[in-house]
Design an enzyme around this catalytic site. Structure first.
Site, PDB file in Angstrom:
ATOM      1  N   LYS A  28       2.174   0.579  -7.970  1.00  0.00           N
ATOM      2  CA  LYS A  28       2.075   0.569  -7.489  1.00  0.00           C
ATOM      3  C   LYS A  28       3.762   0.546  -6.404  1.00  0.00           C
ATOM      4  O   LYS A  28       4.289   0.394  -5.837  1.00  0.00           O
ATOM      5  CB  LYS A  28       1.273  -0.321  -6.227  1.00  0.00           C
ATOM      6  CG  LYS A  28      -0.024  -1.184  -6.725  1.00  0.00           C
ATOM      7  CD  LYS A  28      -1.032  -1.744  -5.646  1.00  0.00           C
ATOM      8  CE  LYS A  28      -0.690  -2.097  -4.457  1.00  0.00           C
ATOM      9  NZ  LYS A  28      -1.060  -2.859  -4.022  1.00  0.00           N
TER      10      LYS A  28
HETATM   11  O1  G3P Z   1      -3.232  -4.555  -0.962  1.00  0.00           O
HETATM   12  C1  G3P Z   1      -2.773  -4.753  -0.144  1.00  0.00           C
HETATM   13  C2  G3P Z   1      -3.968  -5.283   1.106  1.00  0.00           C
HETATM   14  O2  G3P Z   1      -4.165  -6.770   0.143  1.00  0.00           O
HETATM   15  C3  G3P Z   1      -3.683  -5.531   2.609  1.00  0.00           C
HETATM   16  O3  G3P Z   1      -4.998  -6.097   2.349  1.00  0.00           O
HETATM   17  O4  G3P Z   1      -5.948  -7.709   4.454  1.00  0.00           O
HETATM   18  O5  G3P Z   1      -3.492  -8.291   4.241  1.00  0.00           O
HETATM   19  O6  G3P Z   1      -4.166  -6.345   5.500  1.00  0.00           O
HETATM   20  P1  G3P Z   1      -4.757  -7.480   4.191  1.00  0.00           P
END
Ligand code: G3P
Length: 226
Positions: free
Chosen positions: A85
């Site tokens: 990634k």
């Molecule tokens: O992989 C990206 C994801 O984990 C981000 O999620 O909820 O932290 O915006 P969030």
């Protein structure tokens, strides 16, 4: 349609692999750091639990040279099928181009607009992790970005998979899937929540209640057809 778990928690992943048809997991430096353990051992533990399912590991390096070096180390440790990634920064685009040309599987990540998505696809990424809730909470419309990306990909016959990430609600998840996500990666709590229905639970309870009211209960299993 592919469902992935956005987590580095071994127990949550074990349970999801056992209960559901999980396509794989995505991790990032924040999720890894939450486990607070030797990350190289954790990568190998996660690989074992996944039993060949997709494993997306995000680099921590930000320069082109650093990303290339780290990608090689991750691949050497985890195996050729790992997805690397890479955030869609300038150095990230350059690294995506280089690594995809050198037999690495790439997931472009931290995508927050249409042009980042298209450029990452053109650079050779296999998946595009679009941060839907982060777009929305910063004044944009995450699911709408998915719809726009999908339309451009259809119009231009781009096959790169759109991986919805960063969800705050089931409705946001559902709209994003309807708008064109090929895959979604969801935190463990929301994963269980999206598959639970109180109606389902009550229906099963009523089936059991009705049956037992007539036939009684055989505690060691039932021979339903006499
Ligand atoms: O992989 C990206 C994801 O984990 C981000 O999620 O909820 O932290 O915006 P969030």
């Amino acid at each position: 349609m592919e469902y992935l778990l956005d987590s580095a928690d071994v127990n949550s992943i074990k349970e999801a692999v056992e209960l559901y048809t999980l396509h794989g997991i995505t991790t990032n430096p924040t999720l890894i750091s939450r486990e607070n353990k030797n990350y190289k051992k954790l990568f190998l533990e996660l690989k074992a639990v996944l039993k060949g399912k997709d494993f997306h590991i995000q680099v921590t390096e930000v320069t082109f040279d650093g990303i290339i070096e780290e990608a090689k180390l991750i691949k050497k440790l985890v195996g050729d099928s790992v997805y690397i990634k890479i955030p869609v920064t300038d150095d990230g685009f350059k690294a995506i181009k280089y690594l995809s040309k050198n037999n690495f599987l790439i997931t472009a990540t931290a995508i927050c607009n249409v042009n980042q998505a298209v450029m990452a696809a053109l650079c050779g990424a296999k998946y595009l992790a679009v941060y839907i809730n982060r777009i929305t909470k910063n004044g944009g419309d995450g699911p709408e970005v998915i719809r726009a990306i999908k339309k451009i990909f259809i119009d231009n016959n781009i096959k790169t998979k759109i991986l919805g990430a960063s969800f705050k609600s089931i409705s946001q998840l559902n709209i994003s899937i309807l708008n064109g996500c090929d895959a979604v990666t969801i935190n463990p709590e929301m994963f269980k929540k999206m598959l639970f229905s109180e109606i389902t639970k009550k229906s099963v309870g009523k089936f059991t209640e009705d049956f037992e009211s007539v036939y009684g209960v055989n505690t060691t299993g039932r021979n339903l057809i006499k």
